[in-house]
Design a protein around this motif. Structure first.
Motif, PDB file in Angstrom:
ATOM      1  N   GLY A 121       0.804  -1.210   0.000  1.00 38.77           N
ATOM      2  CA  GLY A 121       0.000   0.000   0.000  1.00 38.77           C
ATOM      3  C   GLY A 121       0.846   1.272   0.000  1.00 38.77           C
ATOM      4  O   GLY A 121       1.980   1.282   0.471  1.00 38.77           O
ATOM      5  N   ASN A 122       0.274   2.333  -0.551  1.00 37.97           N
ATOM      6  CA  ASN A 122       0.874   3.667  -0.524  1.00 37.97           C
ATOM      7  C   ASN A 122      -0.140   4.631   0.065  1.00 37.97           C
ATOM      8  O   ASN A 122      -1.350   4.395   0.005  1.00 37.97           O
ATOM      9  N   VAL A 123       0.349   5.743   0.605  1.00 45.82           N
ATOM     10  CA  VAL A 123      -0.551   6.776   1.132  1.00 45.82           C
ATOM     11  C   VAL A 123      -0.159   8.109   0.506  1.00 45.82           C
ATOM     12  O   VAL A 123       1.018   8.458   0.466  1.00 45.82           O
ATOM     13  N   ALA A 124      -1.153   8.820  -0.007  1.00 43.80           N
ATOM     14  CA  ALA A 124      -0.889  10.135  -0.616  1.00 43.80           C
ATOM     15  C   ALA A 124      -2.056  11.061  -0.323  1.00 43.80           C
ATOM     16  O   ALA A 124      -3.148  10.628   0.058  1.00 43.80           O
ATOM     17  N   SER A 125      -1.830  12.346  -0.515  1.00 43.44           N
ATOM     18  CA  SER A 125      -2.880  13.347  -0.334  1.00 43.44           C
ATOM     19  C   SER A 125      -3.538  13.594  -1.691  1.00 43.44           C
ATOM     20  O   SER A 125      -2.852  13.794  -2.692  1.00 43.44           O
ATOM     21  N   VAL A 126      -4.885  13.581  -1.724  1.00 47.10           N
ATOM     22  CA  VAL A 126      -5.612  13.731  -2.990  1.00 47.10           C
ATOM     23  C   VAL A 126      -6.677  14.810  -2.848  1.00 47.10           C
ATOM     24  O   VAL A 126      -7.420  14.830  -1.859  1.00 47.10           O
ATOM     25  N   GLY A 127      -6.768  15.705  -3.837  1.00 45.52           N
ATOM     26  CA  GLY A 127      -7.816  16.724  -3.859  1.00 45.52           C
ATOM     27  C   GLY A 127      -9.021  16.214  -4.625  1.00 45.52           C
ATOM     28  O   GLY A 127      -8.909  15.847  -5.792  1.00 45.52           O
ATOM     29  N   LEU A 128     -10.189  16.162  -3.972  1.00 46.76           N
ATOM     30  CA  LEU A 128     -11.407  15.650  -4.610  1.00 46.76           C
ATOM     31  C   LEU A 128     -12.571  16.620  -4.407  1.00 46.76           C
ATOM     32  O   LEU A 128     -12.560  17.435  -3.481  1.00 46.76           O
ATOM     33  N   SER A 129     -13.582  16.502  -5.253  1.00 48.56           N
ATOM     34  CA  SER A 129     -14.772  17.357  -5.141  1.00 48.56           C
ATOM     35  C   SER A 129     -15.726  16.814  -4.073  1.00 48.56           C
ATOM     36  O   SER A 129     -16.824  16.332  -4.364  1.00 48.56           O
ATOM     37  N   ILE A 130     -15.282  16.888  -2.838  1.00 44.99           N
ATOM     38  CA  ILE A 130     -16.103  16.490  -1.688  1.00 44.99           C
ATOM     39  C   ILE A 130     -15.924  17.580  -0.624  1.00 44.99           C
ATOM     40  O   ILE A 130     -14.976  18.371  -0.701  1.00 44.99           O
ATOM     41  N   PRO A 131     -16.831  17.647   0.370  1.00 41.49           N
ATOM     42  CA  PRO A 131     -16.740  18.729   1.369  1.00 41.49           C
ATOM     43  C   PRO A 131     -15.368  18.858   2.027  1.00 41.49           C
ATOM     44  O   PRO A 131     -14.911  19.961   2.323  1.00 41.49           O
ATOM     45  N   GLU A 132     -14.696  17.712   2.257  1.00 38.16           N
ATOM     46  CA  GLU A 132     -13.389  17.769   2.929  1.00 38.16           C
ATOM     47  C   GLU A 132     -12.293  18.342   2.027  1.00 38.16           C
ATOM     48  O   GLU A 132     -11.247  18.763   2.506  1.00 38.16           O
ATOM     49  N   GLY A 133     -12.519  18.319   0.680  1.00 37.18           N
ATOM     50  CA  GLY A 133     -11.520  18.834  -0.249  1.00 37.18           C
ATOM     51  C   GLY A 133     -10.357  17.879  -0.392  1.00 37.18           C
ATOM     52  O   GLY A 133     -10.402  16.918  -1.153  1.00 37.18           O
ATOM     53  N   LYS A 134      -9.294  18.115   0.398  1.00 37.32           N
ATOM     54  CA  LYS A 134      -8.093  17.279   0.323  1.00 37.32           C
ATOM     55  C   LYS A 134      -8.179  16.178   1.380  1.00 37.32           C
ATOM     56  O   LYS A 134      -8.450  16.465   2.543  1.00 37.32           O
ATOM     57  N   VAL A 135      -7.964  14.950   0.971  1.00 41.91           N
ATOM     58  CA  VAL A 135      -8.040  13.822   1.911  1.00 41.91           C
ATOM     59  C   VAL A 135      -6.827  12.914   1.749  1.00 41.91           C
ATOM     60  O   VAL A 135      -6.135  12.945   0.728  1.00 41.91           O
ATOM     61  N   GLY A 136      -6.571  12.110   2.775  1.00 40.64           N
ATOM     62  CA  GLY A 136      -5.521  11.095   2.688  1.00 40.64           C
ATOM     63  C   GLY A 136      -6.078   9.871   1.984  1.00 40.64           C
ATOM     64  O   GLY A 136      -7.207   9.449   2.247  1.00 40.64           O
ATOM     65  N   CYS A 137      -5.304   9.318   1.056  1.00 42.16           N
ATOM     66  CA  CYS A 137      -5.764   8.151   0.298  1.00 42.16           C
ATOM     67  C   CYS A 137      -4.745   7.023   0.427  1.00 42.16           C
ATOM     68  O   CYS A 137      -3.588   7.168   0.034  1.00 42.16           O
ATOM     69  N   TYR A 138      -5.195   5.903   0.988  1.00 43.96           N
ATOM     70  CA  TYR A 138      -4.392   4.674   0.971  1.00 43.96           C
ATOM     71  C   TYR A 138      -4.837   3.893  -0.260  1.00 43.96           C
ATOM     72  O   TYR A 138      -6.033   3.687  -0.472  1.00 43.96           O
ATOM     73  N   TYR A 139      -3.884   3.485  -1.104  1.00 44.04           N
ATOM     74  CA  TYR A 139      -4.254   2.710  -2.281  1.00 44.04           C
ATOM     75  C   TYR A 139      -3.299   1.530  -2.441  1.00 44.04           C
ATOM     76  O   TYR A 139      -2.117   1.607  -2.116  1.00 44.04           O
ATOM     77  N   CYS A 140      -3.836   0.411  -2.914  1.00 45.76           N
ATOM     78  CA  CYS A 140      -3.052  -0.821  -3.009  1.00 45.76           C
ATOM     79  C   CYS A 140      -3.542  -1.649  -4.204  1.00 45.76           C
ATOM     80  O   CYS A 140      -4.742  -1.796  -4.414  1.00 45.76           O
ATOM     81  N   ARG A 141      -2.600  -2.144  -4.995  1.00 46.35           N
ATOM     82  CA  ARG A 141      -2.927  -2.979  -6.163  1.00 46.35           C
ATOM     83  C   ARG A 141      -2.709  -4.452  -5.808  1.00 46.35           C
ATOM     84  O   ARG A 141      -1.758  -4.787  -5.121  1.00 46.35           O
ATOM     85  N   PHE A 142      -3.607  -5.305  -6.262  1.00 50.58           N
ATOM     86  CA  PHE A 142      -3.370  -6.741  -6.102  1.00 50.58           C
ATOM     87  C   PHE A 142      -4.005  -7.502  -7.263  1.00 50.58           C
ATOM     88  O   PHE A 142      -4.892  -6.989  -7.947  1.00 50.58           O
ATOM     89  N   GLN A 143      -3.534  -8.715  -7.486  1.00 49.47           N
ATOM     90  CA  GLN A 143      -4.001  -9.548  -8.593  1.00 49.47           C
ATOM     91  C   GLN A 143      -4.751 -10.751  -8.049  1.00 49.47           C
ATOM     92  O   GLN A 143      -4.287 -11.405  -7.125  1.00 49.47           O
ATOM     93  N   GLN A 144      -5.902 -11.000  -8.632  1.00 48.74           N
ATOM     94  CA  GLN A 144      -6.678 -12.168  -8.224  1.00 48.74           C
ATOM     95  C   GLN A 144      -6.062 -13.416  -8.837  1.00 48.74           C
ATOM     96  O   GLN A 144      -5.660 -13.421 -10.000  1.00 48.74           O
ATOM     97  N   GLU A 145      -5.954 -14.467  -8.048  1.00 51.45           N
ATOM     98  CA  GLU A 145      -5.373 -15.708  -8.554  1.00 51.45           C
ATOM     99  C   GLU A 145      -6.470 -16.604  -9.115  1.00 51.45           C
ATOM    100  O   GLU A 145      -7.523 -16.764  -8.505  1.00 51.45           O
TER     101      GLU A 145
END
Length: 315
Positions: A35-59
């Motif tokens: 996983g990685n964590v980054a700050s992302v600006g989105l069109s939601i009331p909070e504006g900028k939020v922390g985003c944890y994102y992780c890629r995985f492959q289904q077996e």
């Protein structure tokens, strides 16, 4: 290309998040299962939020040795959004959460959407809140739990529901010095404490508040317990986790200081006295001595210093 499997974001914010993830994928910045964590600006009331994102492959359940099956195996990116980048302190818990999701997906290949939605909805409760729930459950008895985690004392939980048992186990894992002290030292400490089975701490959860038997404690853990109790008023799980990280950091600093004093004490009697004063004042002398005793077991001079310190502390 990215297609949407499940979300609870508004459409505009979901498109923005998808664009952010697509750019990361293009740069090759997403590694399988990490996983990685980054700050992302989105069109939601909070504006900028922390985003944890992780890629995985289904077996695939069809085990074939061809490279084509690997290419066709579905890949997913999971994103969890929080108030800030503080999710970084929970990265290991979230990585484990994704691992469990992957296992569920591998088992439920024909019913992916029904399997994913309920699991994703409970991510905050299951991965972020256990430390907070344990603090609220144990309150002033938390010091003994911190002591057990630091000293690698075996813990038995009785008469608890499944969630409480998991919460306690996760708290002990998060509060231990695993990964911060040498692996060999940790293994030896675990063996030493397991051999003292009569000293295993028992937590009985049959009543409204847990009852502890064979519980250890010291001034260091009492002081840090107070920090947790004081933080309980705000009820912020990220704050509790930060306190836990600071607790471990201080314990490691004390261990390193004691090891430095022991090296000096091998040649200097005044330094030996400083070791003794440090052990008396740090509030955690009982645990620190166990750690350095295990680490210095193969070093005759240092072992002699530790033996003298043990005698001083007993007297």
């Amino acid at each position: 290309s990215l297609s949407l499997l499940d979300t609870n974001l508004p459409a505009e914010a979901e498109t923005e998040l998808r664009s952010f993830i697509a750019k990361r994928l293009t740069k090759g910045a997403l590694f399988e299962g990490m996983g990685n964590v980054a700050s992302v600006g989105l069109s939601i009331p909070e504006g900028k939020v922390g985003c944890y994102y992780c890629r995985f492959q289904q077996e695939s359940l069809l085990e074939t040795a061809t490279s084509e099956s690997d290419i066709n195996a579905p890949e997913y990116v999971v994103c969890f959004l929080g108030g800030s980048e503080k999710e970084d302190t929970f990265r290991l818990e979230l990585d484990k959460y994704i691992q469990n999701l992957k296992i569920n997906l591998d088992l439920e290949q024909n019913n992916v959407e029904a399997c994913v939605s309920p699991y994703l909805r409970s991510w905050f409760e299951d991965a972020i809140c256990p430390v907070q729930r344990v603090v609220q459950l144990f309150q002033d008895k938390l010091a003994s739990l911190l002591h057990a985690a630091l000293s690698y004392t075996p813990v038995e939980v009785k008469n608890a529901d499944e969630r409480t048992e998991k919460d306690i186990s996760r708290f002990l894992a998060a509060a231990s010095l695993q990964g911060l002290v040498q692996e060999g030292t940790m293994t030896s400490l675990c063996i030493a404490m397991t051999e003292e089975q009569h000293k295993a701490m028992v937590i009985d959860c049959s009543g409204p508040q847990p009852q502890l038997h064979n519980a250890g404690n010291n001034r260091f853990c009492e002081d840090w317990m107070q920090a947790f109790v004081n933080g309980a008023e705000g009820g912020n799980p990220f704050l509790f986790r930060q306190i836990l990280e600071n607790f471990k950091l201080k314990a490691i600093q004390d261990i390193n200081n004691l090891k430095r004093f022991i090296r000096q004490a091998e040649m200097n009697h005044y330094a030996l006295f400083r070791c003794y004063l440090f052990l008396k004042s740090c509030g955690s002398g009982d645990i620190l001595l166990k750690v350095v005793k295990v680490e210095h077991a193969e070093m005759p001079e240092a072992r002699n210093v530790v033996t003298v310190l043990e005698e001083f502390m007993r007297e």
